[in-house]
Design a protein around this motif. Sequence first.
Motif, PDB file in Angstrom:
ATOM      1  N   ASN A  66     -15.390  48.037 -13.919  1.00 62.06           N
ATOM      2  CA  ASN A  66     -16.089  48.797 -14.953  1.00 62.06           C
ATOM      3  C   ASN A  66     -17.099  49.787 -14.369  1.00 62.06           C
ATOM      4  O   ASN A  66     -17.306  50.863 -14.930  1.00 62.06           O
ATOM      5  N   ARG A  97     -19.293  52.399 -24.480  1.00 61.47           N
ATOM      6  CA  ARG A  97     -18.747  51.041 -24.480  1.00 61.47           C
ATOM      7  C   ARG A  97     -18.844  50.409 -23.086  1.00 61.47           C
ATOM      8  O   ARG A  97     -19.187  49.232 -22.945  1.00 61.47           O
ATOM      9  N   GLU A 100     -22.397  49.454 -22.389  1.00 59.76           N
ATOM     10  CA  GLU A 100     -22.762  48.238 -23.125  1.00 59.76           C
ATOM     11  C   GLU A 100     -22.128  47.010 -22.491  1.00 59.76           C
ATOM     12  O   GLU A 100     -22.742  45.932 -22.424  1.00 59.76           O
ATOM     13  N   GLN A 101     -20.870  47.151 -22.030  1.00 60.08           N
ATOM     14  CA  GLN A 101     -20.205  46.018 -21.368  1.00 60.08           C
ATOM     15  C   GLN A 101     -20.927  45.650 -20.074  1.00 60.08           C
ATOM     16  O   GLN A 101     -21.036  44.472 -19.722  1.00 60.08           O
ATOM     17  N   LYS A 103     -24.016  46.144 -19.657  1.00 59.64           N
ATOM     18  CA  LYS A 103     -25.385  45.749 -20.043  1.00 59.64           C
ATOM     19  C   LYS A 103     -26.419  46.403 -19.118  1.00 59.64           C
ATOM     20  O   LYS A 103     -27.377  45.765 -18.676  1.00 59.64           O
TER      21      LYS A 103
END
Length: 544
Positions: A66, A97, A100-101, A103
């Motif tokens: 990610n 997204r 947010e994943q 964090k």
Amino acid sequence: MKLLLFFFCGWLLGAVPGRAQARTDAADSLLTALNQALAHKKDYDGQRLNRIAVLTADFASSEVPNNTKFDLALRIYDEYKAFKYDSAFVYCQKITRLAEQLKDPEKIEVAKLKLAFVLLSSGLFKETFDTLDGIDPRRLTPADKQSFYFLKARAFSDLGDFNQDQTYRPAYYTKALAFADTALQFSRPGSYEYLSVQEFRAQKTNNLAAGAAVYRQLRRLPRLSLHQLAVSASTTAYLYELAGQDDKAFELLLVSAIADVKSATKETTALVKLSDYCYRQGDLKNAYAFIKEAREDAAFYKARQRQIEMSHVSSIIEGQKINIIENQRKSLKTFAIIMTLLAAVVIGFAVVSFRQLRKLRKAGHLIFATNRQLQERNGELRQLNDGLNEANKIKEEYIGFYFHNNSQYIDKIETLKKRLDNLLTSKQYAGVQKLMDGVNIKTERNELLKGFDSVFLRLFPNFITQFNALFHEDERIRLPEDHLLTTELRIFALIRLGIADSEQISRMLGYSINTIYTYKTRVKNRSFLPNEEFEAGIQAIEAV
């Protein structure tokens, strides 16, 4: 008739409005470069699409973590942000997204910042301010803080430009300058970011000198991208426009537009402004072409405020184009009537001209025939004149020769007479006999012929060479070094001089007439020419 047609075409061109005014050489060169760039626009777009395809392929890989995906998504967003709003917006959502994943608070704020940028580029002002208000600048790096405050400055500036209300616009501009000042605090002096904020301030304060100075500094940056060049040139052009220096503003807009096309940038204003400039200069062809390209770019990007901004210019140019077409239609109708009348006149002229041409053709044939006869007569006269000149020269040479020889013979006879008189008076008959024995007729004849040969070869120096040319190699005459002409050559030399009578030749050379016939026949038989043509070949030998 041609003159009438010329003046009518001039009137037709003059009746069509929109003829371009003169431009500077630099502007003409840049305008040519822009049209060439537009001709390759698909190639430049393709280069950007190829870069996007490579990045999206990497992004779609399931093996990519990610963190790496977030960075790839940012790079794809950077490719789309000035190219296509929809795609840029989609990748803003993907960035959000992923942040947010992960964090990661900093990445979340960066995602909001990128979203605010594309929202502003698309003309969604409320959404832009809502997004900007939701960003906590404390979580941003200094570089992202610079982008954040400069984006807020641009948002208030664009809102003021779009609003066009003299009551609220100054307040928007004041806020824009305040946020620009804050952005400068997070910019490294001399960097592109620092200079772009300085140029923004110069634009908002209408400071041409400062803006031009910043533009010169930007051009000297070692890694200035095409998109950065386009933004800077467009901003500086606005300052020159406000100062009334339209030529310089036009050149900078051309620089900006060329950079936009080559960098495949769709969110741009340069082509719209260029179209307006060209329209005001009377260059409707380029005005229409540029506004058409600008509309296509705005529609492709989905820049709402750009479409609204260009609608006014577009409608004026379209209306002018319709007027031109209508005027051309009327002019062509008038032109068709005049051309019909001219065609009738032309047909009348053609009939008259055809009749005159037939008369001239007959006269031409007569003149040609007469001219040919005159040429033939001239040729004959030329031949006669050449013959007379040759005959005169021959007469001059031989008259001089025979006068000289006769004078010598008279002197000899006079000397001989005196000696005979003395000998006879003194009755010295033996001396008389001895004197008579000393006279050699053959020697005297040979001297006479030798003199003839010398004069003839002076008149016809190439006689022997051209005479031999009438025979095969093994039949040609080879003369000893101490001989001028042989008897055979001498006979035909007399024939060349015009003495064709064999009896006269025999008397002159001291031979019998049969001997002369024998010589002539023997020579003719050795030649490769027929006997009846041989003497004509001799006559063709030219004198000097």
